[in-house]
Design a protein around this motif. Structure first.
Motif, PDB file in Angstrom:
ATOM      1  N   MET A   1       0.651  -1.229   0.182  1.00 26.18           N
ATOM      2  CA  MET A   1      -0.274   0.188  -0.016  1.00 26.18           C
ATOM      3  C   MET A   1       0.704   1.334  -0.053  1.00 26.18           C
ATOM      4  N   GLN A   2       2.039   1.237   0.587  1.00 33.06           N
ATOM      5  CA  GLN A   2       2.852   2.537   0.781  1.00 33.06           C
ATOM      6  C   GLN A   2       3.368   2.590  -0.520  1.00 33.06           C
ATOM      7  N   GLY A   3       3.880   1.376  -1.243  1.00 36.79           N
ATOM      8  CA  GLY A   3       4.216   1.924  -2.688  1.00 36.79           C
ATOM      9  C   GLY A   3       3.467   2.350  -3.569  1.00 36.79           C
ATOM     10  N   TYR A   4       2.002   2.047  -3.504  1.00 39.55           N
ATOM     11  CA  TYR A   4       1.122   2.521  -4.289  1.00 39.55           C
ATOM     12  C   TYR A   4       0.955   4.066  -4.044  1.00 39.55           C
ATOM     13  N   LEU A   5       0.733   4.361  -2.799  1.00 45.76           N
ATOM     14  CA  LEU A   5       0.603   5.745  -2.106  1.00 45.76           C
ATOM     15  C   LEU A   5       1.746   6.930  -2.564  1.00 45.76           C
ATOM     16  N   THR A   6       3.004   6.072  -2.577  1.00 48.30           N
ATOM     17  CA  THR A   6       4.268   6.734  -3.054  1.00 48.30           C
ATOM     18  C   THR A   6       4.160   6.977  -4.397  1.00 48.30           C
ATOM     19  N   ALA A  25      10.364  18.178 -13.679  1.00 43.45           N
ATOM     20  CA  ALA A  25       9.381  17.188 -13.839  1.00 43.45           C
ATOM     21  C   ALA A  25      10.191  15.882 -14.726  1.00 43.45           C
ATOM     22  N   ILE A  26      10.912  16.577 -15.717  1.00 41.16           N
ATOM     23  CA  ILE A  26      11.672  15.510 -16.686  1.00 41.16           C
ATOM     24  C   ILE A  26      12.510  14.818 -16.022  1.00 41.16           C
ATOM     25  N   TRP A  27      13.399  15.366 -14.928  1.00 40.80           N
ATOM     26  CA  TRP A  27      14.479  14.955 -14.034  1.00 40.80           C
ATOM     27  C   TRP A  27      13.687  13.657 -13.271  1.00 40.80           C
ATOM     28  N   LEU A  28      12.548  13.992 -12.367  1.00 41.42           N
ATOM     29  CA  LEU A  28      11.826  13.160 -11.571  1.00 41.42           C
ATOM     30  C   LEU A  28      11.185  12.210 -12.306  1.00 41.42           C
ATOM     31  N   ARG A  29      10.849  12.153 -13.389  1.00 39.87           N
ATOM     32  CA  ARG A  29      10.392  11.149 -14.242  1.00 39.87           C
ATOM     33  C   ARG A  29      11.508   9.933 -14.713  1.00 39.87           C
ATOM     34  N   GLU A  30      12.653  10.690 -15.072  1.00 39.11           N
ATOM     35  CA  GLU A  30      13.685   9.923 -15.378  1.00 39.11           C
ATOM     36  C   GLU A  30      14.308   9.248 -14.057  1.00 39.11           C
ATOM     37  N   PHE A  31      14.584   9.766 -12.895  1.00 40.41           N
ATOM     38  CA  PHE A  31      14.933   9.157 -11.739  1.00 40.41           C
ATOM     39  C   PHE A  31      13.932   8.140 -11.185  1.00 40.41           C
ATOM     40  N   SER A  32      12.672   8.225 -11.466  1.00 40.71           N
ATOM     41  CA  SER A  32      11.796   7.205 -11.288  1.00 40.71           C
ATOM     42  C   SER A  32      11.832   6.084 -12.290  1.00 40.71           C
ATOM     43  N   HIS A  33      12.091   6.343 -13.326  1.00 34.50           N
ATOM     44  CA  HIS A  33      12.399   5.313 -14.267  1.00 34.50           C
ATOM     45  C   HIS A  33      13.563   4.309 -13.882  1.00 34.50           C
ATOM     46  N   HIS A  34      14.684   4.909 -13.490  1.00 28.29           N
ATOM     47  CA  HIS A  34      15.984   4.059 -13.035  1.00 28.29           C
ATOM     48  C   HIS A  34      15.672   3.643 -11.455  1.00 28.29           C
ATOM     49  N   HIS A  35      14.792   4.142 -10.802  1.00 29.57           N
ATOM     50  CA  HIS A  35      14.586   3.555  -9.308  1.00 29.57           C
ATOM     51  C   HIS A  35      13.246   3.105  -9.249  1.00 29.57           C
ATOM     52  N   PRO A  36      12.866   1.955  -8.893  1.00 28.97           N
ATOM     53  CA  PRO A  36      11.336   1.510  -9.067  1.00 28.97           C
ATOM     54  C   PRO A  36      10.795   1.923  -7.779  1.00 28.97           C
ATOM     55  N   ILE A  37       9.583   2.811  -8.059  1.00 29.77           N
ATOM     56  CA  ILE A  37       8.656   3.208  -6.854  1.00 29.77           C
ATOM     57  C   ILE A  37       8.056   2.133  -6.185  1.00 29.77           C
ATOM     58  N   GLN A  38       7.894   1.046  -6.835  1.00 26.82           N
ATOM     59  CA  GLN A  38       7.569  -0.235  -5.984  1.00 26.82           C
ATOM     60  C   GLN A  38       7.981  -0.451  -4.691  1.00 26.82           C
ATOM     61  N   ASP A  39       9.511  -0.421  -4.752  1.00 29.56           N
ATOM     62  CA  ASP A  39      10.079  -0.358  -3.312  1.00 29.56           C
ATOM     63  C   ASP A  39      10.242   0.886  -2.913  1.00 29.56           C
ATOM     64  N   SER A  40       9.213   1.560  -2.174  1.00 29.22           N
ATOM     65  CA  SER A  40       9.072   2.958  -2.045  1.00 29.22           C
ATOM     66  C   SER A  40      10.295   3.551  -1.012  1.00 29.22           C
TER      67      SER A  40
END
Length: 121
Positions: A1-6, A25-40
């Motif tokens: 659930m925390q992963g989803y909320l993140t 925004a582009i930087w954060l999108r790229e960062f999120s692409h390289h670091h999976p949000i599922q493992d928040s």
């Protein structure tokens, strides 16, 4: 659930940044692409090293999303989110303290070496 909320918090922040600060925004999108949000938890720890302000913003938005859906979330999930936010803020403060203290140490060393050089002259 925390992963989803993140994930939801990051998604919302990227949408906001697209209008106010497209480069971030582009930087954060790229960062999120390289670091999976599922493992928040690991995602936020990695982000602390890159952009502390975004971590605080994500923690705040994540908490707000959790509060908005309070009637649907079990108490244990809300408690886990709050505990996680506290731990990440503590980690962030530790990193800030280490950065500030190492800067002060370097300044003190530079000052002491300058003083000893002046005495020798």
């Amino acid at each position: 659930m925390q992963g989803y909320l993140t994930y939801q918090a990051v998604k919302l922040i990227i949408e906001q940044l697209t209008e106010t600060n497209p480069a971030l925004a582009i930087w954060l999108r790229e960062f999120s692409h390289h670091h999976p949000i599922q493992d928040s938890e690991n995602y936020l720890r990695a982000l602390v090293k890159e952009n502390k302000e975004l971590v605080l913003r994500i923690l705040t938005v994540r908490k707000e999303i959790a509060e908005q859906t309070v009637e649907f979330l079990p108490e244990m999930v809300k408690t886990n989110i709050e505990q996680s936010n506290i731990e990440h803020r503590r980690y962030l403060l530790e990193r800030l303290t280490q950065t500030q203290s190492s800067s002060l140490d370097e300044t003190q060393i530079d000052t002491e070496s300058n003083q000893s050089e002046n005495k020798e002259q």
